[in-house]
Structures are given as C-alpha cells and as structure tokens.
Design a protein around this motif. Sequence first.
Motif, short mmCIF file in Angstrom:
data_model
loop_
_atom_site.label_atom_id
_atom_site.label_comp_id
_atom_site.label_asym_id
_atom_site.label_seq_id
_atom_site.Cartn_x
_atom_site.Cartn_y
_atom_site.Cartn_z
N ILE A 131 0.71 -1.24 0.19
CA ILE A 131 0.01 0.02 -0.05
C ILE A 131 0.80 1.33 -0.01
CG2 ILE A 131 -1.71 1.37 1.32
CD1 ILE A 131 -2.64 -1.48 2.35
N GLN A 132 1.93 1.03 0.64
CA GLN A 132 2.87 2.30 0.77
C GLN A 132 3.84 2.44 -0.59
OE1 GLN A 132 2.41 0.19 3.36
NE2 GLN A 132 1.23 1.61 4.64
N ILE A 133 4.34 1.31 -1.00
CA ILE A 133 5.36 1.23 -1.71
C ILE A 133 4.93 1.33 -3.25
CG2 ILE A 133 7.42 -0.22 -2.96
CD1 ILE A 133 7.78 1.19 0.05
N LEU A 134 3.84 0.53 -3.69
CA LEU A 134 3.19 0.59 -5.09
C LEU A 134 2.96 1.96 -5.69
CD1 LEU A 134 1.12 -2.88 -5.22
CD2 LEU A 134 3.48 -2.29 -6.04
N PRO A 135 2.33 2.89 -5.17
CA PRO A 135 2.26 4.30 -5.42
C PRO A 135 3.37 4.96 -5.88
CG PRO A 135 0.63 3.47 -3.51
CD PRO A 135 1.60 2.74 -3.47
N LEU A 136 4.47 4.87 -5.05
CA LEU A 136 5.64 5.38 -5.46
C LEU A 136 6.07 4.89 -6.76
CD1 LEU A 136 7.54 5.37 -1.99
CD2 LEU A 136 6.02 7.10 -3.13
N LEU A 137 6.18 3.54 -6.97
CA LEU A 137 6.24 2.84 -8.29
C LEU A 137 5.53 3.45 -9.53
CD1 LEU A 137 6.98 -0.91 -7.16
CD2 LEU A 137 8.49 1.23 -6.67
N ASN A 138 4.46 3.43 -9.06
CA ASN A 138 3.39 4.12 -10.05
C ASN A 138 3.75 5.48 -10.65
OD1 ASN A 138 2.13 1.63 -9.92
ND2 ASN A 138 0.38 2.58 -8.78
N MET A 139 4.01 6.53 -9.57
CA MET A 139 4.51 7.71 -9.97
C MET A 139 5.80 7.69 -10.59
SD MET A 139 3.39 9.98 -6.69
CE MET A 139 3.83 8.92 -5.36
N THR A 140 6.98 7.04 -10.36
CA THR A 140 7.93 6.68 -10.97
C THR A 140 7.85 6.29 -12.54
OG1 THR A 140 9.18 6.05 -8.96
CG2 THR A 140 10.51 5.81 -10.80
N LEU A 141 6.80 5.38 -12.64
CA LEU A 141 6.66 4.76 -14.06
C LEU A 141 6.23 5.84 -14.91
CD1 LEU A 141 6.78 2.57 -16.19
CD2 LEU A 141 4.40 2.07 -15.16
N LEU A 142 5.13 6.66 -14.18
CA LEU A 142 4.79 7.92 -15.05
C LEU A 142 5.67 8.73 -15.30
CD1 LEU A 142 2.12 9.48 -16.28
CD2 LEU A 142 1.89 10.30 -14.01
N SER A 143 6.72 9.28 -14.38
CA SER A 143 7.52 10.33 -14.56
C SER A 143 8.61 10.04 -15.86
CB SER A 143 8.41 10.48 -13.48
OG SER A 143 9.48 11.31 -13.56
N GLU A 144 8.95 8.53 -15.78
CA GLU A 144 9.81 8.10 -16.88
C GLU A 144 9.25 8.07 -18.19
OE1 GLU A 144 13.52 6.84 -18.14
OE2 GLU A 144 12.90 7.74 -16.27
N ALA A 145 8.00 7.47 -18.22
CA ALA A 145 7.20 7.55 -19.40
C ALA A 145 7.12 8.81 -20.00
CB ALA A 145 5.98 6.48 -19.39
N ALA A 146 6.54 9.73 -19.35
CA ALA A 146 6.28 10.99 -19.65
C ALA A 146 7.46 11.87 -20.13
CB ALA A 146 5.52 11.79 -18.51
N ARG A 147 8.68 11.56 -19.43
CA ARG A 147 9.90 11.98 -19.97
C ARG A 147 10.13 11.86 -21.57
NH1 ARG A 147 15.47 10.90 -19.76
NH2 ARG A 147 14.86 8.84 -18.37
N LYS A 148 9.88 10.50 -21.71
CA LYS A 148 10.17 10.03 -23.04
C LYS A 148 9.12 10.23 -24.31
CE LYS A 148 13.68 7.18 -21.48
NZ LYS A 148 14.44 5.69 -21.36
N PHE A 149 7.83 10.12 -23.84
CA PHE A 149 6.77 9.92 -24.91
C PHE A 149 5.80 11.23 -24.58
CE2 PHE A 149 8.61 5.82 -23.98
CZ PHE A 149 8.97 5.48 -25.36
N GLY A 150 5.58 11.55 -25.64
CA GLY A 150 4.36 12.84 -25.49
C GLY A 150 2.80 12.30 -25.04
N THR A 151 2.67 11.00 -25.27
CA THR A 151 1.40 10.52 -24.90
C THR A 151 1.15 10.53 -23.22
OG1 THR A 151 1.48 8.76 -26.77
CG2 THR A 151 0.15 8.20 -24.91
N TYR A 152 2.05 10.14 -22.52
CA TYR A 152 2.14 10.33 -21.14
C TYR A 152 2.20 11.73 -20.68
CZ TYR A 152 2.22 5.37 -21.97
OH TYR A 152 2.05 4.03 -22.39
#
Length: 343
Positions: A280-301
Amino acid sequence: AAAAAAAAPLWSAPLLLATRFASPMASQNSGSPGRRAEEEEEMRVEAEEDRVSADGADEDEEGEGEDLFGDNMAADYEARPELDEYDPAMLDDSGHEVITAEQRRAAERAMNQRDRLERRRRPRSDPGTPGFPASSPGGTASDAEGMSGAESAATPGSGRKARRSAKRRRTDYTSERDDLEGGDEDEDEDVPESFYDLTHEKLEETLSKGQGIDKRLETKIKRCFQQFLLKFRLEGHPEPRYPDMIRKMAEENQRHLDVHFGHLQQWSAQLALWIAEYPIQILPLLNMTLLSEAARKFGTYRALVENEETELRAAIHSFPVREPIRELSTRHLSRLVSVQGVV
C-alpha cells in the motif's frame, strides 16, 4: 280481425297479438313523460355502446398494418443507378500512407487541443451539444472554463479552483521529475549506486510508529525503481529489458507495465521485500516513478499529466509465494499475495 290476422304473414303475428291484447293502462303509461325520458335514455346508451363497439372494430382492422410481403416486395430492391452513386466532388480517392501509432496519437492530441480551444472560446451562455456536458470529471482546466453559465453560477469559483488544482499537480509532477532526473537526462545512466541503495534503510521502524515515509527515503525508493527500469538486464542479454517494454507500452497506448517480481529481487532485494510487506505504501511510489519516466520520453504520457490522469500502473507479477484461497486470513491483509483461480 280474425280474418286479417290469418291473412297476415307469420312474422307480423306477434305484432298483431301485442296490439290486440295491449291494456289501456299500458297505453297510458307509455305515453307518460317519465317513461318516455327513460326510453330515450336507454336508446341513447345503446347507441353509444354500438358506436364504441364499431370504433373498436375499426381500430382492430387498422392495427393489422400494411402487408410488407406483397407481390411488389422485390421492387424495393431494384437497382436505381441514378440514386446509387456518390457525388465525386465529395469523395477523396487519393492514396494515403498507413500512419504509425505515434502519428495517430499526435493527430488525437491535435484534435483534443482544438476541442479545448473551442470550449474555451464558447460563450458562457452556450450550453454546448445537448446530452454532452461542457466539462467532464477528468477534464482539464480549460474544460472547466467552458462550463455553462448555470454551472458556473451553481459552483462559484470552480473554474479558478480547477486551474489551481491543475497547476499544483503539474508543479508536483515537475518537482518529482527534477528530483529523479537531477536536471539532466544524460545523468540517468551515471547515478551512483549509493544514491539508490536501500540495503541499510529501515522502513519497518518508521511505519511501526505510525509515521509515513519521509521525503528522503521516498526519493531514494523512486530513484531505485527508476534505475531498475533503465538498467536491469537479464543474464546473457546485452540490452536492458524494460526500456523496450516501456516503448511498446507507449506504442499500444497502455496504462500498465508488467514487472517481474523476480527481476526486482535480483535488482534490489530490499525493494522487493518492501513491495511484498508494504504494497500500500510502496506501489504508489512505483506508479509515480513509471509515469515520470514514461512522460519524460513519450508525449502520450505527458498528455496524461496535462489531463490530471497522473498515474500509470506497475503491474507486479510472478510473485513466488502462492497462497491457497481457502487459507487466506487476516494475516494477509495489506500484504502482497498470489492466488490461483478463475477471474
């Protein structure tokens, strides 16, 4: 009289008998005003009932409708060349190249931008298309500006609140991205291991005291997962595994990335343990990190962030410990579990 009765037709005999044997009292009663009124009322009621019955019969006949399977049914399918041709001026017969997924997404972004501009220019008194609200729950700040006057009056200041909320979310996303990237994309590959090594961190003590994860450790967990996405390699494979998977995720416009739990164990045993013990504490941090990494490279995100859809999903799979469904109990609450069954 008897001779006349004998000579009369059979059907008139009852009439003659009734006339012959009618009493003077009956004649007097039939001529009274009260009796005549009753007879007229009975006749009127009978006439009304006959009319209603006749109307009902007509309705039944009309309810049968038109026979569509008549002899001329085939005439509906006859060829009519003058009506079966399109206007050449309205056709585009020129050839077009097949567009890629990225080109399609770029076109969709352009259309979304056009729609937002149209909503922004729409007068406040214009309610828009009937059946379609001027702004949706997941709309942008510009969508909120396109609300009708009635909606704006019902929620005073809602447009300003929506704009402030969108700006705050974008600011949070930008600061988070700067924390992970260090301000330079080229430095991602050269982050020292000590910056994301979780071996000596003590998350259990902090959570046991009812305290949340502090900012320093939160940033370290995010950086550890970010480096995992950038650098993790399977044995015998020269290229990192997950950059290509993120690219495919963007091409297919998906909202989740499949992450093998065993890969996380190989990368950081501590991070894998925390995912299993404190999802519950860790998975939201992984989700935010994934969004940050995907948005840095792809305009879709990046468009997701602009639309306030601020979360992708890191879908953890292949958890090594499987629990029989019948043995699940309170000790499994708030923990990562793997069960086998049909969904």
